[in-house]
Design an enzyme around this catalytic site. Structure first.
Site, PDB file in Angstrom:
ATOM      1  N   ASP A  83      18.133 -32.158   9.151  1.00  0.00           N
ATOM      2  CA  ASP A  83      17.954 -33.148   8.158  1.00  0.00           C
ATOM      3  C   ASP A  83      18.297 -34.736   8.874  1.00  0.00           C
ATOM      4  O   ASP A  83      17.961 -35.830   8.826  1.00  0.00           O
ATOM      5  CB  ASP A  83      19.566 -32.961   7.146  1.00  0.00           C
ATOM      6  CG  ASP A  83      19.757 -30.973   6.991  1.00  0.00           C
ATOM      7  OD1 ASP A  83      18.257 -31.305   6.376  1.00  0.00           O
ATOM      8  OD2 ASP A  83      20.634 -30.744   6.151  1.00  0.00           O
TER       9      ASP A  83
HETATM   10  N1  LIG Z   1      28.424 -32.772  12.670  1.00  0.00           N
HETATM   11  C1  LIG Z   1      29.089 -32.482  11.528  1.00  0.00           C
HETATM   12  O1  LIG Z   1      30.766 -32.883  11.942  1.00  0.00           O
HETATM   13  C2  LIG Z   1      28.884 -32.084  10.592  1.00  0.00           C
HETATM   14  C3  LIG Z   1      29.946 -31.436   9.775  1.00  0.00           C
HETATM   15  C4  LIG Z   1      29.425 -30.813   8.272  1.00  0.00           C
HETATM   16  C5  LIG Z   1      28.219 -30.668   7.895  1.00  0.00           C
HETATM   17  N2  LIG Z   1      27.427 -31.642   8.660  1.00  0.00           N
HETATM   18  C6  LIG Z   1      25.761 -31.550   8.281  1.00  0.00           C
HETATM   19  O2  LIG Z   1      25.253 -30.886   9.814  1.00  0.00           O
HETATM   20  C7  LIG Z   1      23.767 -30.973   9.274  1.00  0.00           C
HETATM   21  C8  LIG Z   1      23.802 -31.424  10.526  1.00  0.00           C
HETATM   22  O3  LIG Z   1      21.949 -31.081  10.740  1.00  0.00           O
HETATM   23  P1  LIG Z   1      21.468 -30.874  11.823  1.00  0.00           P
HETATM   24  O4  LIG Z   1      19.711 -31.310  12.137  1.00  0.00           O
HETATM   25  O5  LIG Z   1      21.895 -30.513  13.634  1.00  0.00           O
HETATM   26  O6  LIG Z   1      20.753 -29.752  11.396  1.00  0.00           O
HETATM   27  P2  LIG Z   1      20.209 -28.973  10.223  1.00  0.00           P
HETATM   28  O7  LIG Z   1      19.810 -29.983   9.294  1.00  0.00           O
HETATM   29  O8  LIG Z   1      21.467 -27.912   8.971  1.00  0.00           O
HETATM   30  O9  LIG Z   1      18.956 -27.773  10.968  1.00  0.00           O
HETATM   31  C9  LIG Z   1      19.014 -27.675  11.611  1.00  0.00           C
HETATM   32  C10 LIG Z   1      18.206 -26.626  12.392  1.00  0.00           C
HETATM   33  O10 LIG Z   1      17.962 -25.390  12.926  1.00  0.00           O
HETATM   34  C11 LIG Z   1      17.139 -24.693  12.948  1.00  0.00           C
HETATM   35  N3  LIG Z   1      17.516 -23.273  13.448  1.00  0.00           N
HETATM   36  C12 LIG Z   1      18.877 -22.190  12.762  1.00  0.00           C
HETATM   37  N4  LIG Z   1      19.382 -21.487  14.282  1.00  0.00           N
HETATM   38  C13 LIG Z   1      17.955 -22.091  14.476  1.00  0.00           C
HETATM   39  C14 LIG Z   1      17.972 -21.337  15.773  1.00  0.00           C
HETATM   40  N5  LIG Z   1      18.459 -19.623  16.616  1.00  0.00           N
HETATM   41  N6  LIG Z   1      16.847 -21.648  16.273  1.00  0.00           N
HETATM   42  C15 LIG Z   1      16.200 -22.427  16.079  1.00  0.00           C
HETATM   43  N7  LIG Z   1      16.737 -23.061  15.106  1.00  0.00           N
HETATM   44  C16 LIG Z   1      17.452 -22.790  14.248  1.00  0.00           C
HETATM   45  C17 LIG Z   1      17.329 -23.883  11.512  1.00  0.00           C
HETATM   46  O11 LIG Z   1      15.982 -23.970  10.788  1.00  0.00           O
HETATM   47  P3  LIG Z   1      14.774 -22.525  10.830  1.00  0.00           P
HETATM   48  O12 LIG Z   1      16.140 -21.304   9.786  1.00  0.00           O
HETATM   49  O13 LIG Z   1      13.818 -22.467  10.693  1.00  0.00           O
HETATM   50  O14 LIG Z   1      15.128 -21.702  12.096  1.00  0.00           O
HETATM   51  C18 LIG Z   1      17.819 -25.251  10.941  1.00  0.00           C
HETATM   52  O15 LIG Z   1      16.824 -26.349   9.545  1.00  0.00           O
HETATM   53  C19 LIG Z   1      23.529 -32.242   8.595  1.00  0.00           C
HETATM   54  O16 LIG Z   1      22.755 -32.280   7.008  1.00  0.00           O
HETATM   55  C20 LIG Z   1      24.547 -32.597   8.666  1.00  0.00           C
HETATM   56  O17 LIG Z   1      25.308 -33.281   7.346  1.00  0.00           O
HETATM   57  C21 LIG Z   1      27.844 -32.265   9.941  1.00  0.00           C
END
Ligand SMILES: NC(=O)c1ccc[n+]([C@@H]2O[C@H](COP(=O)([O-])OP(=O)(O)OC[C@H]3O[C@@H](n4cnc5c(N)ncnc54)[C@H](OP(=O)(O)O)[C@@H]3O)[C@@H](O)[C@H]2O)c1
Ligand SMILES: NC(=O)c1ccc[n+]([C@@H]2O[C@H](COP(=O)([O-])OP(=O)(O)OC[C@H]3O[C@@H](n4cnc5c(N)ncnc54)[C@H](OP(=O)(O)O)[C@@H]3O)[C@@H](O)[C@H]2O)c1
Lengths: 465, 100, 100, 465
Positions: free
Chosen positions: D394
């Site tokens: 994301d």
């Molecule tokens: N940081 C905060 O405070 C917080 C709090 C609440 C919500 N969020 C939200 O969390 C999201 C964070 O973004 P992000 O880019 O870090 O994460 P993300 O958009 O949630 O994407 C994480 C990606 O990691 C992949 N993944 C999962 N396990 C894996 C593994 N073992 N090996 C390789 N890939 C793996 C998944 O794809 P696959 O399944 O294809 O592997 C997934 O697409 C944002 O949308 C944010 O709004 C953040």
């Protein structure tokens, strides 16, 4: 009004003062911030009236005095030119200091009115707070008066030093402590009067050895003092609005002094112990004048800028002296009409007081989003055709980057020399506040425009059409 | 088990220093001049003490020495209050954004 | 003319909110996780209340209901205090500058 | 110990807590900050002992309980893996909440010990403060327990919604207020027990409709609640350390929730009213998979990066899931040995908790001055050869910049697509937290590396030698 209710209102007024300062974090919110401050003051005054609850003749007199003072204040506020802000602030400070002294005197003469005990039997804590408030107030008063006179030119800006000065100050400092001690022990009023008298002299002695150009640091320092004095009196009066405000003002003055010293690359003690600036301004002039200098006229400058694609304006103290800000704005407007991109670059200590240049430019209707701070703009000089340096000097001096021996070494400077050509508007080759020669005057890509800043800018404007 | 009000005031004072520290550091450098004038104005809340001093009457006479000092302090503080806020207002009024 | 201590406490509370606001905004984003764990630890000063509750004895018996709740609260708060500070310390220990 | 002296010490302890948080403004000062916090806690506990002044058997029991609790806490603190921080924080919160409830109960059962009056005749203000403290504490407890269970996977992360949910919550909310009112009027203890019971249920009902991935916001919110509860009890106990701390913790939680919502481009209410995130993750998968995708293996990736002059690493939630941080650091070391310039780019909401990625990288010994925030690094992608996106999704999605219809439109994102080539390490094409397809997977300059983040990184490392 009950003590609880008034305490709550004083708290509210203190919080409104916090919000007033908080508003200054951006120009958009700053006006609302000022209204918060005014509201806080109205609340504090009203609550005091209601708490005292004496609506006789005295009340009317108070109103009359408020009105007279208010009219004088309003008159000054509307008439003062923006270039005289440092003097104004110094003058106002002296008044706060004196007011603090007067309040302390009244409290000493009529302690019952303030719940502090009776004459000759004032509570110890109150007596200490009161003496400190009076002493600091008196120092603030006489110090600010000297600062005001030096800034107005009514007194020589040169630092006045004599032998044994530091020793004298030290012994007076000790005598103040002794006096406070005797006063607390005996409650004899003569000690109190002597204390105030000596404090006036201390303020005087502390400030005369400091050069006129260092006054802004001194003013901030006095501002800080006046804050602590107010807090001291706040403890005496058991008033939280005063305590909160005192702490705010105290911090504000201290931080501004710190910012200035940092920006000038000097330690606070170096400033306070005096004797810099004004003296050196004359010394380093002699040997240099032989180096070749390219000098030009308004026509050359207009030609250069008209054909530039981007120009950065670097204003300094000389712009304030010449009151050139309006002419400058008009010149910039003309350049913009010619399709030139123009922005302003402000060094943190350009001018003689923090934010000095910003106020002047704002007065000349320059939108604040065209005015940039050092860090925001410093990389742009490399891509800019002309740097128009108007009445600035030290803040462009590259010696701060190259020569570890220089007194300003390490101070951040504007990299004007990186632009294709540099125009320097000043009346001579003489140095600025720091008294150091500026190597840029003799560079290949520099053109000196020897003239008063305002006149030169107006002439360039004529040549632009 | 009553706590001396002085300790509460001390707490208020210390916390206010923290607030002052943060609030002043967050003031944008271009508004440092108005900051100086507005702190000037607000430090004149000392007028509160001046009013108490002016209106304190142990006897019938309004103008005893203590009162006179109070009235003078009111005068000085009032110059500062009106002068400080108005000149700040005048300055702030000048800070304008680019018209688009 | 005595002021109710509640008003002082209210002042302290409000000023602390200001301090909290500024102090937390000035925390660097890379330390937001330690921030969560350390606030956890400090919010356990509630142990102060727990100790009072545990040691309050109207009678000879140590373990009345009120005391038991106090002791349980001490236990929970202690887990938090030690756990919170230590885990924060462990995290902070890991933040290192580049060796040069 | 006199009331005055202990008040001063509690004040000092409150100030030490302020300094503890202040230390976190930079990694250098943070450790000292933590010591300040510990000192504050020691002072508060010692002063309490001395004030109560009861050094009999009870005192020894208190010590025993402190030691038992402390050992459990220390054990947890040393054993917990860094990837489990969100759960740990949730778990600890539940304990604070429960402790607050217990203290409130004790105070209710033995008001004399706290100077609050006598049983059945508790001071009104204290009773109100106490009920609020107990209710908020109970909500914090049960809410945190649910959050913990969802994060641990012991309970389905899916939001559990049912009809009339909001109506139920509303009516329970009203009944709490009614109960407090009745309690204050009659001082009947059953109202108090009922109040606590219902509050437990509220915490439960409030959190179950929220998706597992939204838990970090919930945890911060509960953190904030627990702060206000502590402050409430601080008023009851007339303790300034508790009041100051409560306000600090309350603000901290509120600000962190705000930062997270802002970073995710969602409103706080959108999060709290629930049902986002977890549900959508499955919906948008279907239609897209036909577009062509370039996928590669570890060998390709190693070749690309070895020959790059600069690489930016973009870690995300997947790195945490795979515990790939150590492997990543080793890969980066190998690249650096090959003369490649490498830095890390952290999005404010990468991972599942604020600062999540930073802690993991720090754990893997990545120096914090190689780790950059979004604003510091975003312009560097244009001059960078390879962006190695490991488990992030994301936070790189360009739809946030282009499509006003997208739920994440307006959220700041890392411009990885500007670098010459982008490597995406993830296990499939499935979307991340926000449940939106990422257009970058199908771009010309993207190479997908379908694998577990840790395994892939280790393989690349092998291929680098
Ligand atoms: N940081 C905060 O405070 C917080 C709090 C609440 C919500 N969020 C939200 O969390 C999201 C964070 O973004 P992000 O880019 O870090 O994460 P993300 O958009 O949630 O994407 C994480 C990606 O990691 C992949 N993944 C999962 N396990 C894996 C593994 N073992 N090996 C390789 N890939 C793996 C998944 O794809 P696959 O399944 O294809 O592997 C997934 O697409 C944002 O949308 C944010 O709004 C953040
Ligand atoms: N801002 C603050 O808070 C603050 C406080 C205290 C000290 N300072 C110090 O003040 C200095 C400010 O630097 P700066 O570059 O703004 O000023 P500067 O270095 O003092 O130089 C000002 C220049 O303006 C010229 N000038 C004076 N009147 C002029 C007129 N009517 N027309 C044209 N030019 C005129 C002078 O040269 P000519 O005589 O040749 O015309 C002088 O070289 C720094 O050294 C700083 O440390 C600043």
């Amino acid at each position: 009004m009950s003590a609880n209710l008034s305490a709550i209102f004083y708290l509210i007024s203190g919080i409104l003062f916090i919000l007033a300062l908080r508003g200054l974090s951006s120009p958009e919110t700053s006006r609302r911030g000022n209204y918060f401050g005014i509201a806080g003051m109205i609340i504090a005054i009203t609550v005091t009236f209601l708490t005292v609850g004496n609506f006789g003749m005295g009340f009317i007199y108070v109103f009359v005095f408020l009105l007279i003072g208010g009219s004088i204040g309003a008159f000054i506020a509307f008439r003062i030119p923006m270039t005289a802000m440092p003097e104004l602030v110094a003058g106002f400070h002296s008044l706060v200091g004196l007011a603090a002294v007067f309040v302390a005197i009244s409290a000493f003469l009529r302690p019952e009115a303030f719940n502090l005990g009776t004459i000759g039997d004032i509570k110890l804590a109150s007596l200490i707070e009161m003496s400190i408030g009076a002493a600091v107030g008196a120092i603030t008063f006489s110090g600010s008066v000297i600062a005001f006179l030096k800034l107005q030119g009514l007194m020589s800006g040169a630092p006045i030093t004599f032998k044994g000065q530091h020793f004298l100050n030290l012994s007076i400092g000790i005598s103040i402590i002794v006096l406070i001690f005797l006063l607390c022990k005996t409650q004899v009023s003569n000690y109190f009067w002597l204390l105030i008298f000596i404090s006036f002299i201390v303020g005087f002695l502390l400030i005369i050895p400091i050069g006129g150009a260092d006054m802004p640091v001194v003013i901030s320092m006095l501002n800080s003092y006046s804050g602590w004095a107010a807090a001291g009196i706040g403890f005496t009066l058991e008033n939280s609005a005063l305590i909160i405000t005192g702490a705010l003002v105290g911090s504000s003055g201290a931080i501004l002094s710190y910012i200035m010293c940092k920006g000038m690359n000097r330690s606070f003690f170096n400033v306070i112990l005096g004797g810099w600036g004004a003296t050196d301004q004359t010394t380093s002039k002699s040997s240099k004048e032989q180096k070749p200098v390219k000098s030009g006229n308004a026509d050359d400058a207009a030609f250069l800028m008209k054909n530039a694609s981007s120009v950065i304006i670097v204003p300094g103290y000389g712009m304030a002296v010449a009151q050139a800000q309006h002419a400058l704005r008009e010149m910039v407007d003309a350049l913009k009409k010619n399709g030139v991109k123009v922005s302003y670059a402000i060094h943190p200590v350009a001018g003689r007081m923090p934010g000095h240049m910003n106020v002047l430019l704002a007065e000349a209707n320059v939108p604040y989003d065209e005015v940039f701070e050092l860090e925001e703009v410093n990389n742009d000089f490399a891509n800019c055709d002309v740097a128009y340096v108007i009445g600035a000097n030290d803040v462009t001096n590259p010696v701060a980057k190259s020569d570890p021996q220089s007194p300003i070494y390490g101070m951040p400077v504007l990299d004007v020399e990186k632009s294709k050509s540099v125009l320097f508007v000043k009346r001579s080759l003489s140095p600025g506040y720091a008294g150091i020669d500026n190597d840029l005057f003799y560079r290949e890509n520099t053109l000196m425009l020897f003239a008063d800043a305002k006149k030169m800018t107006e002439e360039i404007l004529k040549n632009l059409d | 088990m009553e706590i001396d009000p002085f300790i509460f005031r001390l707490s208020i004072f210390i916390l206010s220093i923290f607030v002052g520290y943060y609030v002043v550091w967050s003031v944008t450098p271009s508004l440092h001049t108005p900051l100086m004038s507005v702190t000037n104005a607000i430090s004149s809340v000392i007028v509160v003490g001046a009013i108490i001093a002016a209106l304190a009457s142990s006897s019938e006479k309004i103008f005893e020495t203590a009162n006179i000092f109070g009235f003078l302090a009111i005068l000085l503080a009032a110059i500062n209050i009106f002068g400080g806020f108005l000149v700040t207002q005048r300055m702030l009024q000048m800070y304008k954004k680019k018209k688009k």
